[in-house]
Scaffold this motif. Structure first.
Motif, PDB file in Angstrom:
ATOM      1  N   LEU A   1       0.800  -1.218   0.000  1.00  0.00           N
ATOM      2  CA  LEU A   1       0.000   0.000   0.000  1.00  0.00           C
ATOM      3  C   LEU A   1       0.839   1.277   0.000  1.00  0.00           C
ATOM      4  O   LEU A   1       0.288   2.371   0.062  1.00  0.00           O
ATOM      5  N   ILE A   2       2.156   1.143  -0.060  1.00  0.00           N
ATOM      6  CA  ILE A   2       3.039   2.310  -0.101  1.00  0.00           C
ATOM      7  C   ILE A   2       3.751   2.316  -1.443  1.00  0.00           C
ATOM      8  O   ILE A   2       4.355   1.328  -1.846  1.00  0.00           O
ATOM      9  N   ASP A   3       3.683   3.442  -2.165  1.00  0.00           N
ATOM     10  CA  ASP A   3       4.418   3.546  -3.426  1.00  0.00           C
ATOM     11  C   ASP A   3       5.574   4.527  -3.338  1.00  0.00           C
ATOM     12  O   ASP A   3       6.439   4.561  -4.197  1.00  0.00           O
ATOM     13  N   GLU A   4       5.598   5.337  -2.284  1.00  0.00           N
ATOM     14  CA  GLU A   4       6.697   6.274  -2.074  1.00  0.00           C
ATOM     15  C   GLU A   4       6.976   6.367  -0.586  1.00  0.00           C
ATOM     16  O   GLU A   4       6.054   6.446   0.219  1.00  0.00           O
ATOM     17  N   LEU A   5       8.256   6.349  -0.237  1.00  0.00           N
ATOM     18  CA  LEU A   5       8.666   6.400   1.165  1.00  0.00           C
ATOM     19  C   LEU A   5       9.624   7.562   1.328  1.00  0.00           C
ATOM     20  O   LEU A   5      10.625   7.654   0.609  1.00  0.00           O
ATOM     21  N   ARG A   6       9.320   8.479   2.238  1.00  0.00           N
ATOM     22  CA  ARG A   6      10.204   9.618   2.518  1.00  0.00           C
ATOM     23  C   ARG A   6      10.771   9.460   3.917  1.00  0.00           C
ATOM     24  O   ARG A   6      10.034   9.383   4.888  1.00  0.00           O
ATOM     25  N   LEU A   7      12.087   9.408   3.977  1.00  0.00           N
ATOM     26  CA  LEU A   7      12.765   9.281   5.256  1.00  0.00           C
ATOM     27  C   LEU A   7      13.467  10.590   5.572  1.00  0.00           C
ATOM     28  O   LEU A   7      14.184  11.130   4.730  1.00  0.00           O
TER      29      LEU A   7
ATOM     30  N   ALA B   1      11.340  -5.431   0.959  1.00  0.00           N
ATOM     31  CA  ALA B   1      10.792  -4.604  -0.115  1.00  0.00           C
ATOM     32  C   ALA B   1      11.935  -3.954  -0.872  1.00  0.00           C
ATOM     33  O   ALA B   1      12.918  -3.522  -0.267  1.00  0.00           O
ATOM     34  N   GLY B   2      11.805  -3.893  -2.183  1.00  0.00           N
ATOM     35  CA  GLY B   2      12.795  -3.193  -2.991  1.00  0.00           C
ATOM     36  C   GLY B   2      12.494  -1.708  -2.986  1.00  0.00           C
ATOM     37  O   GLY B   2      11.347  -1.286  -3.101  1.00  0.00           O
ATOM     38  N   LEU B   3      13.531  -0.900  -2.834  1.00  0.00           N
ATOM     39  CA  LEU B   3      13.392   0.551  -2.831  1.00  0.00           C
ATOM     40  C   LEU B   3      14.420   1.155  -3.784  1.00  0.00           C
ATOM     41  O   LEU B   3      15.546   0.674  -3.881  1.00  0.00           O
TER      42      LEU B   3
ATOM     43  N   GLU C   1      11.091   5.157  -4.104  1.00  0.00           N
ATOM     44  CA  GLU C   1       9.943   4.498  -4.716  1.00  0.00           C
ATOM     45  C   GLU C   1      10.079   3.011  -4.446  1.00  0.00           C
ATOM     46  O   GLU C   1      11.181   2.474  -4.454  1.00  0.00           O
ATOM     47  N   THR C   2       8.943   2.358  -4.231  1.00  0.00           N
ATOM     48  CA  THR C   2       8.988   0.911  -4.065  1.00  0.00           C
ATOM     49  C   THR C   2       9.136   0.266  -5.434  1.00  0.00           C
ATOM     50  O   THR C   2       8.616   0.759  -6.435  1.00  0.00           O
ATOM     51  N   THR C   3       9.868  -0.857  -5.478  1.00  0.00           N
ATOM     52  CA  THR C   3      10.113  -1.548  -6.744  1.00  0.00           C
ATOM     53  C   THR C   3       9.676  -3.008  -6.686  1.00  0.00           C
ATOM     54  O   THR C   3      10.069  -3.793  -7.535  1.00  0.00           O
ATOM     55  N   GLY C   4       8.861  -3.361  -5.706  1.00  0.00           N
ATOM     56  CA  GLY C   4       8.433  -4.751  -5.567  1.00  0.00           C
ATOM     57  C   GLY C   4       9.422  -5.544  -4.739  1.00  0.00           C
ATOM     58  O   GLY C   4      10.003  -5.025  -3.793  1.00  0.00           O
ATOM     59  N   GLN C   5       9.637  -6.777  -5.125  1.00  0.00           N
ATOM     60  CA  GLN C   5      10.582  -7.626  -4.401  1.00  0.00           C
ATOM     61  C   GLN C   5      11.999  -7.091  -4.590  1.00  0.00           C
ATOM     62  O   GLN C   5      12.366  -6.660  -5.675  1.00  0.00           O
TER      63      GLN C   5
END
Length: 77
Positions: free
Chosen positions: A16-22, A43-45, A63-67
């Motif tokens: 449910l996450i397509d972008e992660l900001r740290l 998760a691939g980032l 961005e998430t990239t799947g596995q």
């Protein structure tokens, strides 16, 4: 959407996450809560943006990239 370090791994595992900001503060405190606890779903980032604030915080956008893809790296690679 802002979410806590407890909700992020659950939402990431559910896809449910397509972008992660740290936002990373350059402070060493020794111990604390891990963003990705042991046993979390991998998760691939991919890093798509990075920068710093005037006060020295590092801001990374992924961005998430799947596995995730696995590999090795080293000084001679």
């Amino acid at each position: 959407m802002n979410c806590s370090s407890t909700a992020a791994p659950v939402l990431l595992a559910a896809g449910l996450i397509d972008e992660l900001r740290l936002v990373i503060a350059p402070v060493v405190v020794g111990t604390g809560r891990r963003l990705f606890p042991a046993g979390a779903t991998p998760a691939g980032l991919r890093l798509v943006h990075h920068g710093t604030t005037p006060r020295g915080l590092a801001v990374h956008t992924y961005e998430t990239t799947g596995q995730p893809g696995y590999g090795t790296y080293g000084a001679d690679a």
